[in-house]
Design a protein around this motif. Structure first.
Motif, PDB file in Angstrom:
ATOM      1  N   GLU A  80      62.658  67.669  53.919  1.00  0.00           N
ATOM      2  CA  GLU A  80      63.837  68.492  53.834  1.00  0.00           C
ATOM      3  C   GLU A  80      64.918  68.068  55.181  1.00  0.00           C
ATOM      4  N   GLU A  81      64.452  67.527  55.981  1.00  0.00           N
ATOM      5  CA  GLU A  81      64.936  66.831  57.242  1.00  0.00           C
ATOM      6  C   GLU A  81      66.205  65.921  56.856  1.00  0.00           C
ATOM      7  N   TRP A  82      65.877  65.169  55.356  1.00  0.00           N
ATOM      8  CA  TRP A  82      66.583  64.015  55.259  1.00  0.00           C
ATOM      9  C   TRP A  82      67.324  64.349  54.137  1.00  0.00           C
ATOM     10  N   ALA A  83      68.760  63.597  54.015  1.00  0.00           N
ATOM     11  CA  ALA A  83      69.430  63.522  52.901  1.00  0.00           C
ATOM     12  C   ALA A  83      69.109  62.686  51.708  1.00  0.00           C
ATOM     13  N   ASN A  84      68.257  61.624  51.997  1.00  0.00           N
ATOM     14  CA  ASN A  84      68.214  60.740  51.062  1.00  0.00           C
ATOM     15  C   ASN A  84      67.166  61.054  49.928  1.00  0.00           C
ATOM     16  N   ILE A  85      67.931  60.562  48.728  1.00  0.00           N
ATOM     17  CA  ILE A  85      67.456  61.064  47.476  1.00  0.00           C
ATOM     18  C   ILE A  85      66.196  59.985  46.843  1.00  0.00           C
ATOM     19  N   ILE A  86      66.518  58.740  47.244  1.00  0.00           N
ATOM     20  CA  ILE A  86      65.707  57.431  47.011  1.00  0.00           C
ATOM     21  C   ILE A  86      65.311  56.880  48.492  1.00  0.00           C
ATOM     22  N   PRO A  87      64.224  55.960  48.432  1.00  0.00           N
ATOM     23  CA  PRO A  87      64.016  55.274  49.803  1.00  0.00           C
ATOM     24  C   PRO A  87      65.221  54.393  49.927  1.00  0.00           C
ATOM     25  N   GLU A  88      65.354  53.976  51.212  1.00  0.00           N
ATOM     26  CA  GLU A  88      66.392  52.943  51.550  1.00  0.00           C
ATOM     27  C   GLU A  88      65.763  51.543  51.257  1.00  0.00           C
TER      28      GLU A  88
END
Length: 92
Positions: free
Chosen positions: A76-84
């Motif tokens: 939940e700390e990150w906005a990423n929907i998919i891995p970079e």
């Protein structure tokens, strides 16, 4: 030159792991959840450069490593929907 960075929203603390070949301090990022967050909460962000890479292959490897290490999709700390993955979010 390719850049891997972490953006942190200074008011909410939400983070975003991203990559660019542009100036990473000027580039806002391109993730959908991240950009929606910026629209709602403003552009008060800090950019931390993780590393610069000469090759796209090196960028991809580092992006995958840090995505797993920080669990950017599930946390939940990150906005990423998919891995970079260093490919702009296209299909694998």
């Amino acid at each position: 030159m390719y850049y891997l960075y972490v953006k942190t929203h200074n008011q909410t603390g939400l983070k975003y792991l991203g990559q660019t070949s542009r100036d990473p301090y000027m580039y806002k990022g391109s993730g959908k959840r991240w950009l929606n967050h910026l629209r709602k909460h403003g552009n008060d962000i800090t950019t931390e450069l993780i590393s610069a890479f000469d090759t796209l292959e090196d960028l991809k490897a580092a992006g995958q490593f840090w995505s797993k290490y920080w669990n950017v999709v599930e946390s939940e700390e990150w906005a990423n929907i998919i891995p970079e993955k260093g490919d702009g979010g296209g299909p694998e």
